[in-house]
Design a protein around this motif. Structure first.
Motif, PDB file in Angstrom:
ATOM      1  N   PRO A 114       0.998  -1.340   0.026  1.00  0.00           N
ATOM      2  CA  PRO A 114       0.103  -0.015  -0.042  1.00  0.00           C
ATOM      3  C   PRO A 114       0.684   1.400  -0.152  1.00  0.00           C
ATOM      4  CG  PRO A 114       0.103  -0.898   1.974  1.00  0.00           C
ATOM      5  CD  PRO A 114       0.790  -1.933   1.486  1.00  0.00           C
ATOM      6  N   ILE A 115       0.348   2.272  -0.737  1.00  0.00           N
ATOM      7  CA  ILE A 115       1.191   3.568  -0.702  1.00  0.00           C
ATOM      8  C   ILE A 115       0.269   4.479   0.372  1.00  0.00           C
ATOM      9  CG2 ILE A 115       1.744   5.720  -2.104  1.00  0.00           C
ATOM     10  CD1 ILE A 115       1.493   3.859  -4.550  1.00  0.00           C
ATOM     11  N   ILE A 116       0.859   4.609   1.388  1.00  0.00           N
ATOM     12  CA  ILE A 116       0.348   5.446   2.446  1.00  0.00           C
ATOM     13  C   ILE A 116       0.879   6.746   2.904  1.00  0.00           C
ATOM     14  CG2 ILE A 116      -0.609   5.313   5.114  1.00  0.00           C
ATOM     15  CD1 ILE A 116      -0.602   2.244   4.516  1.00  0.00           C
ATOM     16  N   HIS A 117       0.177   7.845   3.068  1.00  0.00           N
ATOM     17  CA  HIS A 117       0.820   9.240   3.594  1.00  0.00           C
ATOM     18  C   HIS A 117      -0.152   9.743   4.551  1.00  0.00           C
ATOM     19  CE1 HIS A 117       3.191  12.588   3.054  1.00  0.00           C
ATOM     20  NE2 HIS A 117       2.024  13.295   3.182  1.00  0.00           N
ATOM     21  N   HIS A 118       0.507   9.643   5.702  1.00  0.00           N
ATOM     22  CA  HIS A 118      -0.266  10.425   7.095  1.00  0.00           C
ATOM     23  C   HIS A 118      -1.377   9.454   7.216  1.00  0.00           C
ATOM     24  CE1 HIS A 118       1.650  14.551   6.643  1.00  0.00           C
ATOM     25  NE2 HIS A 118       2.506  13.706   6.956  1.00  0.00           N
ATOM     26  N   ARG A 119      -1.156   8.084   7.310  1.00  0.00           N
ATOM     27  CA  ARG A 119      -2.294   7.036   7.545  1.00  0.00           C
ATOM     28  C   ARG A 119      -3.477   6.971   6.465  1.00  0.00           C
ATOM     29  NH1 ARG A 119      -3.430   8.487  13.795  1.00  0.00           N
ATOM     30  NH2 ARG A 119      -3.420  10.540  12.846  1.00  0.00           N
ATOM     31  N   LYS A 120      -3.237   7.850   5.212  1.00  0.00           N
ATOM     32  CA  LYS A 120      -4.217   7.547   4.237  1.00  0.00           C
ATOM     33  C   LYS A 120      -3.739   7.048   3.109  1.00  0.00           C
ATOM     34  CE  LYS A 120      -6.387  11.030   1.071  1.00  0.00           C
ATOM     35  NZ  LYS A 120      -6.251  12.154   0.290  1.00  0.00           N
ATOM     36  N   LEU A 125       1.357  -0.157  -4.936  1.00  0.00           N
ATOM     37  CA  LEU A 125       2.505  -0.562  -5.785  1.00  0.00           C
ATOM     38  C   LEU A 125       2.629  -2.025  -5.694  1.00  0.00           C
ATOM     39  CD1 LEU A 125       5.147   0.343  -7.434  1.00  0.00           C
ATOM     40  CD2 LEU A 125       6.237   0.339  -5.379  1.00  0.00           C
ATOM     41  N   VAL A 126       2.635  -2.409  -7.234  1.00  0.00           N
ATOM     42  CA  VAL A 126       2.787  -3.937  -7.362  1.00  0.00           C
ATOM     43  C   VAL A 126       3.863  -4.468  -8.211  1.00  0.00           C
ATOM     44  CG1 VAL A 126       1.113  -5.989  -8.487  1.00  0.00           C
ATOM     45  CG2 VAL A 126      -0.072  -4.245  -7.067  1.00  0.00           C
ATOM     46  N   LEU A 143       9.953  -3.170  -1.666  1.00  0.00           N
ATOM     47  CA  LEU A 143       8.917  -2.634  -2.196  1.00  0.00           C
ATOM     48  C   LEU A 143       8.260  -1.688  -1.279  1.00  0.00           C
ATOM     49  CD1 LEU A 143       7.541  -2.914  -4.972  1.00  0.00           C
ATOM     50  CD2 LEU A 143       5.770  -4.476  -3.865  1.00  0.00           C
ATOM     51  N   VAL A 144       8.051  -1.967   0.063  1.00  0.00           N
ATOM     52  CA  VAL A 144       7.661  -1.229   1.048  1.00  0.00           C
ATOM     53  C   VAL A 144       8.175   0.294   1.156  1.00  0.00           C
ATOM     54  CG1 VAL A 144       7.202  -0.893   3.654  1.00  0.00           C
ATOM     55  CG2 VAL A 144       6.569  -2.968   2.528  1.00  0.00           C
ATOM     56  N   THR A 145       9.623   0.216   1.099  1.00  0.00           N
ATOM     57  CA  THR A 145      10.419   1.493   0.978  1.00  0.00           C
ATOM     58  C   THR A 145      10.144   2.185  -0.115  1.00  0.00           C
ATOM     59  OG1 THR A 145      12.068   0.473   2.343  1.00  0.00           O
ATOM     60  CG2 THR A 145      12.540   2.626   1.247  1.00  0.00           C
ATOM     61  N   MET A 146      10.059   1.706  -1.392  1.00  0.00           N
ATOM     62  CA  MET A 146       9.687   2.539  -2.598  1.00  0.00           C
ATOM     63  C   MET A 146       8.337   3.103  -2.494  1.00  0.00           C
ATOM     64  SD  MET A 146      12.118   2.678  -4.414  1.00  0.00           S
ATOM     65  CE  MET A 146      11.265   3.783  -5.327  1.00  0.00           C
ATOM     66  N   SER A 147       7.063   2.060  -1.695  1.00  0.00           N
ATOM     67  CA  SER A 147       5.951   2.867  -1.565  1.00  0.00           C
ATOM     68  C   SER A 147       5.923   4.063  -0.650  1.00  0.00           C
ATOM     69  CB  SER A 147       4.933   1.706  -0.900  1.00  0.00           C
ATOM     70  OG  SER A 147       4.966   0.452  -1.834  1.00  0.00           O
TER      71      SER A 147
END
Length: 294
Positions: A114-120, A125-126, A143-147
């Motif tokens: 998941p691409i998450i910013h400020h809990r949103k 990213l797949v 992949l989590v870091t890239m997200s």
């Protein structure tokens, strides 16, 4: 992996807009992880659907057309669970959904973050591969870091209004909504002002202008101001610096001449870009070239 991650982040930060950043992400992540597919799905707030916005490996014609609700498909599952999903055989999962136009029936293994910013949740990213296998912890962490990096890019694009093509019909977002925290009860009416940090060119958005002559004059006036500041500072520091150190001021002045950066910025302004955006674009291109050098 860390060196690869650093280079990808540098390229993404130098991208001119969100579309370019997404293109870099899918291409570089696919290469770094040795996968056959890398795709980005962004959550369209108007339709509440995850829309395929970039891919390297799937059919390019499906970009902007393929979408799914949060309760549909593996992408929707990653978005609603807000955690990575690592599958050896994606088609065997009960939430798997097939889209003929993407050609994804050829790929078995699936890793989504998941691409998450400020809990949103902003998207997913797949990566996918033909052979059945479980992605290891290192690949999942990458992949989590890239997200997380991509989340910042998307949030920045929303905040500056420079997002392009987030609608299924290619319609760009024309306004941004920010949820504030009230300091006291009641209502207030005022004028909103967007402040661009003076020392951060990266936050300067693109902006088309009709009066090119006015922008050229604005840029010329700014150059004159900087030149005057440089000369005044050089004179002020004359007694405190060695001759070779004072020579740096001459180098800075030469960089501002029409034959150097000045002429490049003028060319961009003449295409219809405002002066601030033209300066950001030229400086960004120079930074990108230097950072790619050994």
């Amino acid at each position: 992996m860390l060196n690869t991650l650093r280079k990808i982040v540098q390229e993404v930060n130098a991208a001119k807009d969100l579309k370019a950043a997404l293109g870099i992400i899918v291409q570089r992540v696919k290469e770094a992880m040795g996968s056959q597919v890398c795709s980005v799905y962004l959550l369209d707030p108007e339709t509440n659907r995850f829309v395929l916005m970039a891919t390297d490996g799937l059919n390019k014609r499906s970009i902007g057309k393929v979408s799914m609700a949060p309760n549909e498909g593996l992408v929707g599952l990653v978005g609603t669970r807000e955690e990575p999903l690592n599958l050896e055989d994606a088609a065997a999962h009960p939430r798997y959904r097939y889209f003929a136009e993407t050609g994804e029936e050829r790929y078995a293994s699936f890793l989504g973050s998941p691409i998450i910013h400020h809990r949103k949740v902003m998207g997913v990213l797949v990566i996918q591969q033909k052979e059945r296998r479980q992605f290891d912890e290192g690949e999942e962490a990458f992949l989590v870091t890239m997200s997380a990096q991509l989340a910042g890019v998307i949030a920045h694009a929303e905040a500056t209004g420079s997002i392009r093509g987030l609608g299924r019909q290619g319609k760009g977002i024309q306004e941004a909504k920010f949820i504030g925290v009230p300091g006291s009860p009641g209502a207030a009416v005022g004028t909103a002002v967007v402040v661009l940090p003076a020392a951060d060119l990266e936050v300067v958005p693109d902006k088309h202008v009709e009066d090119v002559a006015a922008e050229l004059l604005l840029f010329s006036t700014a150059l004159d101001g900087v030149r005057n500041d440089m000369r005044a500072l050089s004179a002020k520091m004359a007694s405190q610096l060695r001759p070779e150190e004072r020579a740096l001021f001459d180098v800075y002045l030469m960089m501002l001449e029409d034959a150097a950066l000045g002429n490049e910025v003028v060319k961009v302004i003449k295409t219809g870009q405002w002066a601030q955006g033209a300066l950001r674009q030229v400086i960004g291109e120079h930074i990108n070239r230097f950072e790619l050098m050994d």
